[in-house]
Design an enzyme around this catalytic site. Structure first.
Site, PDB file in Angstrom:
ATOM      1  N   SER A 124       0.833  -1.198   0.000  1.00  0.00           N
ATOM      2  CA  SER A 124       0.000   0.000   0.000  1.00  0.00           C
ATOM      3  C   SER A 124       0.870   1.251   0.000  1.00  0.00           C
ATOM      4  O   SER A 124       1.969   1.258   0.584  1.00  0.00           O
ATOM      5  CB  SER A 124      -0.859  -0.019   1.261  1.00  0.00           C
ATOM      6  OG  SER A 124      -1.429   1.243   1.475  1.00  0.00           O
ATOM      7  N   TYR A 148      -1.835  -1.010  10.646  1.00  0.00           N
ATOM      8  CA  TYR A 148      -2.100  -1.604   9.326  1.00  0.00           C
ATOM      9  C   TYR A 148      -0.935  -1.335   8.377  1.00  0.00           C
ATOM     10  O   TYR A 148      -0.419  -2.251   7.722  1.00  0.00           O
ATOM     11  CB  TYR A 148      -3.411  -1.035   8.743  1.00  0.00           C
ATOM     12  CG  TYR A 148      -3.555  -1.284   7.264  1.00  0.00           C
ATOM     13  CD1 TYR A 148      -3.827  -2.567   6.784  1.00  0.00           C
ATOM     14  CD2 TYR A 148      -3.379  -0.261   6.337  1.00  0.00           C
ATOM     15  CE1 TYR A 148      -3.930  -2.808   5.427  1.00  0.00           C
ATOM     16  CE2 TYR A 148      -3.487  -0.489   4.974  1.00  0.00           C
ATOM     17  CZ  TYR A 148      -3.761  -1.764   4.518  1.00  0.00           C
ATOM     18  OH  TYR A 148      -3.854  -2.008   3.172  1.00  0.00           O
ATOM     19  N   LYS A 152       2.135  -3.880   6.408  1.00  0.00           N
ATOM     20  CA  LYS A 152       2.539  -3.909   4.985  1.00  0.00           C
ATOM     21  C   LYS A 152       4.053  -3.734   4.869  1.00  0.00           C
ATOM     22  O   LYS A 152       4.717  -4.445   4.107  1.00  0.00           O
ATOM     23  CB  LYS A 152       1.807  -2.799   4.216  1.00  0.00           C
ATOM     24  CG  LYS A 152       0.307  -3.013   4.115  1.00  0.00           C
ATOM     25  CD  LYS A 152      -0.013  -4.266   3.309  1.00  0.00           C
ATOM     26  CE  LYS A 152      -1.472  -4.605   3.316  1.00  0.00           C
ATOM     27  NZ  LYS A 152      -1.787  -5.908   2.756  1.00  0.00           N
TER      28      LYS A 152
HETATM   29  P1  NAD Z   1     -10.989  -7.050   1.001  1.00  0.00           P
HETATM   30  O1  NAD Z   1     -11.237  -7.037   2.469  1.00  0.00           O
HETATM   31  O2  NAD Z   1     -12.144  -6.824   0.094  1.00  0.00           O
HETATM   32  O3  NAD Z   1     -10.283  -8.421   0.580  1.00  0.00           O
HETATM   33  C1  NAD Z   1      -9.400  -9.109   1.448  1.00  0.00           C
HETATM   34  C2  NAD Z   1      -9.861 -10.551   1.518  1.00  0.00           C
HETATM   35  O4  NAD Z   1      -8.980 -11.273   2.370  1.00  0.00           O
HETATM   36  C3  NAD Z   1     -11.267 -10.713   2.085  1.00  0.00           C
HETATM   37  O5  NAD Z   1     -12.043 -11.480   1.175  1.00  0.00           O
HETATM   38  C4  NAD Z   1     -11.065 -11.445   3.422  1.00  0.00           C
HETATM   39  O6  NAD Z   1     -12.133 -12.332   3.704  1.00  0.00           O
HETATM   40  C5  NAD Z   1      -9.746 -12.173   3.171  1.00  0.00           C
HETATM   41  N1  NAD Z   1      -8.933 -12.471   4.357  1.00  0.00           N
HETATM   42  C6  NAD Z   1      -8.510 -11.645   5.344  1.00  0.00           C
HETATM   43  N2  NAD Z   1      -7.728 -12.301   6.199  1.00  0.00           N
HETATM   44  C7  NAD Z   1      -7.619 -13.573   5.753  1.00  0.00           C
HETATM   45  C8  NAD Z   1      -6.947 -14.734   6.201  1.00  0.00           C
HETATM   46  N3  NAD Z   1      -6.196 -14.735   7.319  1.00  0.00           N
HETATM   47  N4  NAD Z   1      -7.061 -15.873   5.488  1.00  0.00           N
HETATM   48  C9  NAD Z   1      -7.823 -15.920   4.372  1.00  0.00           C
HETATM   49  N5  NAD Z   1      -8.496 -14.855   3.892  1.00  0.00           N
HETATM   50  C10 NAD Z   1      -8.392 -13.702   4.577  1.00  0.00           C
HETATM   51  O7  NAD Z   1      -9.818  -5.983   0.724  1.00  0.00           O
HETATM   52  P2  NAD Z   1      -9.267  -5.418  -0.662  1.00  0.00           P
HETATM   53  O8  NAD Z   1      -9.607  -3.976  -0.731  1.00  0.00           O
HETATM   54  O9  NAD Z   1      -9.606  -6.298  -1.781  1.00  0.00           O
HETATM   55  O10 NAD Z   1      -7.709  -5.491  -0.369  1.00  0.00           O
HETATM   56  C11 NAD Z   1      -6.917  -6.587  -0.791  1.00  0.00           C
HETATM   57  C12 NAD Z   1      -5.498  -6.377  -0.319  1.00  0.00           C
HETATM   58  O11 NAD Z   1      -5.001  -5.147  -0.833  1.00  0.00           O
HETATM   59  C13 NAD Z   1      -5.363  -6.297   1.211  1.00  0.00           C
HETATM   60  O12 NAD Z   1      -4.184  -6.949   1.603  1.00  0.00           O
HETATM   61  C14 NAD Z   1      -5.268  -4.814   1.460  1.00  0.00           C
HETATM   62  O13 NAD Z   1      -4.566  -4.528   2.634  1.00  0.00           O
HETATM   63  C15 NAD Z   1      -4.499  -4.340   0.224  1.00  0.00           C
HETATM   64  N6  NAD Z   1      -4.747  -2.930  -0.095  1.00  0.00           N
HETATM   65  C16 NAD Z   1      -6.019  -2.477  -0.254  1.00  0.00           C
HETATM   66  C17 NAD Z   1      -6.246  -1.129  -0.524  1.00  0.00           C
HETATM   67  C18 NAD Z   1      -7.642  -0.589  -0.683  1.00  0.00           C
HETATM   68  O14 NAD Z   1      -7.810   0.632  -0.615  1.00  0.00           O
HETATM   69  N7  NAD Z   1      -8.659  -1.404  -0.902  1.00  0.00           N
HETATM   70  C19 NAD Z   1      -5.151  -0.252  -0.652  1.00  0.00           C
HETATM   71  C20 NAD Z   1      -3.867  -0.758  -0.498  1.00  0.00           C
HETATM   72  C21 NAD Z   1      -3.666  -2.115  -0.211  1.00  0.00           C
END
Ligand code: NAD
Ligand code: UDP
Length: 331
Positions: A124, A148, A152
């Site tokens: 991120s 958080y 990362k």
């Molecule tokens: P999201 O919550 O929609 O998807 C994450 C998924 O991971 C979910 O389906 C959840 O059920 C699953 N999950 C969480 N912990 C788990 C575990 N221990 N075992 C199995 N499954 C697990 O989030 P997203 O927005 O799709 O983000 C995906 C990734 O990208 C994350 O790692 C997030 O930190 C990173 N990210 C997101 C953003 C954003 O703004 N959405 C920005 C930067 C980074």
């Protein structure tokens, strides 16, 4: 390639499954469904015509992860699984450190044991902390403003150290900026439960009349109109960035910003939404939100130069697709 997508029923993961399948790859999803629904797998099948494999497992559990790896021969892993609510991470730091870093370690160890050499990690822009935009991959990381963000930065370091002792590994650390929007089918998108923390889902809820008005957190930042500036990137562009990373990845550890390189203020985003959808957004100016920086946008030139990836979709498309998904599936 045969790819394990952890967190594949989540927001970014589901769009990436679509992009991977449409590019000819086969996909297996591993997700504990803590922040997503299994029906997303059906939606991916509706869009692409093929159903990804699915395991409901927790990626922090060694035996569960091992079972998935023992039943497949993966060419690579894309690790999206993680918790992402910044505010909650301040209140429950251990939950975040445990889930986000342990899942990364379990997957790295499984890759080592099963000789899987490609690893793409969801990082991120928050790892840049208070560095000044435009943010460049070579900048030294500053402490993130919340646990958080630290998970990362720590996961990036663990992956880098492990890649250094596993010659032949190719690791991509993808630093996302602000993913928004939804697939054009409006079958998958961002569906946060409860009151959204992020700007775009909040705006779509106000547009639907589910929330009264948007609070704009601060209009006294040193930006053109005083409101915070971010680099919004269409989730389908982001998804395609993962396909590019898998295809173009060479040995070693490579860091890429996935953003547009353009900053957009809160007020600009609200106006773009109103123009794209024809729906007026009521708002009020509220105090700054703790931990927010004035400006956060990418220098996106490295991903273009090395992977040939560049965001193609504009703000209007981001707003319209987010709105269409909200109308279809918003609660
Ligand atoms: P999201 O919550 O929609 O998807 C994450 C998924 O991971 C979910 O389906 C959840 O059920 C699953 N999950 C969480 N912990 C788990 C575990 N221990 N075992 C199995 N499954 C697990 O989030 P997203 O927005 O799709 O983000 C995906 C990734 O990208 C994350 O790692 C997030 O930190 C990173 N990210 C997101 C953003 C954003 O703004 N959405 C920005 C930067 C980074
Ligand atoms: N923001 C806002 N009101 C909201 C949510 C967000 O004014 O209800 C602002 C926030 O201060 C920031 C921008 O919108 O300037 C993007 O915030 P978001 O939470 O979506 O992403 P962040 O960049 O903070 O991860």
């Amino acid at each position: 390639m045969h790819i394990l997508v952890t967190g594949g029923t989540g927001y970014i993961g589901s769009h990436t499954c679509v992009a991977l399948q449409q590019a000819g790859h086969s996909v297996v999803v591993a997700d504990n469904l803590s922040n997503s629904k299994k029906e997303t797998i059906d939606q991916i099948k509706k869009i692409t015509g093929s159903r990804p494999g699915f395991y409901k497992i927790d990626c922090t559990r060694e035996t569960a992860v091992d079972r998935v790896f023992s039943e497949h021969h993966f060419d690579g892993v894309i690790h999206f699984a993680g918790l992402k609510a910044v505010g909650e991470s301040v209140e429950k730091p251990l939950k975040y450190y445990y889930n986000n870093t342990l899942s990364t370690m379990m997957l790295i160890d499984a890759c080592r044991r099963y000789d899987v050499k490609r690893f793409v990690f969801s990082s991120s822009a928050t790892v840049y902390g208070e560095n000044r935009a435009p943010l460049v991959e070579t900048m030294p990381l500053l402490p993130a403003t919340n646990p958080y963000g630290e998970t990362k930065a720590i996961s990036e370091r663990i992956l880098s150290d492990c890649a250094a002792v596993n010659p032949g590994w190719s690791v991509a650390l993808l630093r996302y900026f602000n993913p928004v929007g939804a697939h054009e089918s409006a079958l998958i998108g961002e569906a946060p439960s409860g009151i959204p923390n992020n700007l775009m889902p909040y705006v779509t809820k106000v547009a639907r009349g589910k929330l009264k008005k948007l609070s704009i957190f601060g209009n006294d930042y040193p930006t053109a109109d005083g409101t915070g500036v971010r680099d919004y990137v269409h989730v389908c562009d982001l998804a395609e960035g993962h396909v590019a990373a898998l295809n173009k990845l060479t040995r070693g550890v490579h860091i890429y910003n996935l953003g547009t390189g353009r900053g957009t203020s809160v007020l600009e985003l609200v106006r773009a939404f109103e123009e794209a959808t024809g729906v007026k957004i009521k708002y009020q100016v509220a105090p700054r939100r703790q931990g927010d920086v004035a400006e956060c946008y990418a220098d996106a030139s490295k991903a273009k130069k090395e992977m040939g990836w560049q965001a193609k979709r504009g703000l209007a498309e981001m707003c319209l697709s987010a709105w269409q998904f909200e109308k279809n599936y918003g609660q």
